[in-house]
Design a protein around this motif. Structure first.
Motif, mmCIF file in Angstrom:
data_model
loop_
_atom_site.group_PDB
_atom_site.id
_atom_site.type_symbol
_atom_site.label_atom_id
_atom_site.label_comp_id
_atom_site.label_asym_id
_atom_site.label_seq_id
_atom_site.Cartn_x
_atom_site.Cartn_y
_atom_site.Cartn_z
ATOM 1 N N LEU A 1 -48.460 4.961 15.776
ATOM 2 C CA LEU A 1 -48.178 5.606 14.695
ATOM 3 C C LEU A 1 -46.777 6.005 14.425
ATOM 4 N N ALA A 2 -46.119 6.157 15.596
ATOM 5 C CA ALA A 2 -44.580 6.328 15.510
ATOM 6 C C ALA A 2 -43.683 5.329 14.692
ATOM 7 N N LYS A 3 -44.406 4.171 15.040
ATOM 8 C CA LYS A 3 -43.462 2.900 14.324
ATOM 9 C C LYS A 3 -43.963 2.923 12.821
ATOM 10 N N GLU A 4 -45.004 3.085 12.609
ATOM 11 C CA GLU A 4 -45.614 3.118 11.235
ATOM 12 C C GLU A 4 -44.886 4.366 10.549
ATOM 13 N N ALA A 5 -44.888 5.577 10.881
ATOM 14 C CA ALA A 5 -44.190 6.741 10.229
ATOM 15 C C ALA A 5 -42.616 6.463 10.022
ATOM 16 N N LEU A 6 -41.867 5.778 11.091
ATOM 17 C CA LEU A 6 -40.587 5.508 10.765
ATOM 18 C C LEU A 6 -40.191 4.306 9.788
ATOM 19 N N ARG A 7 -41.216 3.438 9.816
ATOM 20 C CA ARG A 7 -40.936 2.323 8.993
ATOM 21 C C ARG A 7 -41.131 3.023 7.563
ATOM 22 N N LEU A 8 -42.151 3.663 7.294
ATOM 23 C CA LEU A 8 -42.590 4.382 5.743
ATOM 24 C C LEU A 8 -41.442 5.216 5.512
ATOM 25 N N LEU A 9 -40.730 6.244 6.505
ATOM 26 C CA LEU A 9 -39.638 7.160 5.879
ATOM 27 C C LEU A 9 -38.465 6.319 5.725
ATOM 28 N N MET A 10 -38.081 4.869 6.498
ATOM 29 C CA MET A 10 -37.142 4.565 6.261
ATOM 30 C C MET A 10 -37.216 3.872 4.728
ATOM 31 N N ALA A 11 -38.227 3.072 4.526
ATOM 32 C CA ALA A 11 -38.506 2.353 3.069
ATOM 33 C C ALA A 11 -38.388 3.374 2.021
ATOM 34 N N TYR A 12 -39.176 4.797 2.261
ATOM 35 C CA TYR A 12 -38.833 5.856 1.190
ATOM 36 C C TYR A 12 -37.471 6.404 1.107
ATOM 37 N N ALA A 13 -36.741 6.399 2.122
ATOM 38 C CA ALA A 13 -35.506 7.097 2.192
ATOM 39 C C ALA A 13 -34.509 6.114 1.583
ATOM 40 N N THR A 14 -34.615 4.895 1.834
ATOM 41 C CA THR A 14 -33.920 3.753 1.110
ATOM 42 C C THR A 14 -33.874 3.419 -0.378
ATOM 43 N N ARG A 15 -35.266 3.358 -0.567
ATOM 44 C CA ARG A 15 -35.780 3.462 -2.057
ATOM 45 C C ARG A 15 -35.271 4.780 -2.897
ATOM 46 N N GLU A 16 -35.511 6.004 -2.379
ATOM 47 C CA GLU A 16 -35.456 7.003 -3.238
ATOM 48 C C GLU A 16 -34.067 7.713 -3.109
ATOM 49 N N LEU A 17 -33.494 7.472 -2.052
ATOM 50 C CA LEU A 17 -32.341 8.372 -1.819
ATOM 51 C C LEU A 17 -30.982 7.407 -1.439
ATOM 52 N N GLY A 18 -31.249 6.023 -1.307
ATOM 53 C CA GLY A 18 -30.137 5.074 -1.243
ATOM 54 C C GLY A 18 -29.622 5.248 0.138
#
Length: 206
Positions: free
Chosen positions: A126-143
């Motif tokens: 779960l930790a790995k998936e949560a990190l991957r999702l957060l990084m994808a979200y932050a890269t996409r939405e926050l640059g």
């Protein structure tokens, strides 16, 4: 951070949901555990302080947090509408400052961390998936273009987790017993990060 105040991010095994007041009592229970205090470098807070911390996370534009829900466990929201049980949290801090911030172009650089607090939710990836999702979200939405993880040198499971995601060591801080890792968003991680950005599924958190 207000940008994610009503947004959840849907993954295969986890759902990332905004940290709300309803989550505080369980979160407070987690943070009474001396082991979690040590591994997260946190001090125990009173319940009132925990509620104030939650409000800070919701409003501070330098902080982004999601509660991690374990989709394999029964919904603990009381309404059955959130899709899983509270398992931990995943966070970003836009507070690097100094040379690190300047080198990365200001708010394009952020510190990242994850905690899976529930014993029943550990060892599932779960930790790995949560990190991957957060990084994808932050890269996409926050640059965000650069992620930094500061990990205690004896915390080998956490170090292995970040190394497995492509993070590389760039500094040691002996006075704090920390190893600092970074991941630059580039062609080396585009194979999974760009694919995740394109396939992110959002929901509304009511």
């Amino acid at each position: 951070m207000r940008i994610n105040s009503n947004t959840c991010v849907l993954g295969k095994s986890v759902i990332l949901v905004p940290y709300r007041a309803e989550h505080v009592p369980r979160y407070h229970e987690w943070m009474r555990d001396p082991h979690l205090q040590q591994t997260t470098a946190s001090e125990p807070l009173t319940m009132d302080e925990e509620y104030e911390m939650q409000r800070s996370w919701a409003e501070d534009e330098d902080k982004l947090t999601f509660i991690v829900l374990d989709r394999s466990l029964p919904d603990t929201s009381g309404t059955g509408s959130h899709g899983g049980a509270m398992a931990g949290d995943v966070n970003l801090f836009f507070t690097l400052g100094g040379e690190e911030e300047e080198a990365a172009g200001g708010r394009q650089s952020a510190e990242i961390e994850v905690m899976i607090a529930e014993l029943a939710s550990r060892g599932k990836g779960l930790a790995k998936e949560a990190l991957r999702l957060l990084m994808a979200y932050a890269t996409r939405e926050l640059g965000v273009k650069r992620y930094v993880a500061k990990i205690h040198e004896v915390n080998q499971p956490s170090r292995s987790l970040f190394e497995g995601l492509g993070f590389t060591e760039f500094r040691r801080v002996p006075v704090f017993g920390e190893v600092h890792y970074e991941l630059q968003v580039s062609k080396s991680v585009d194979c999974w990060l760009c694919a995740l950005q394109d396939s992110l599924v959002y929901g509304s958190y009511d």
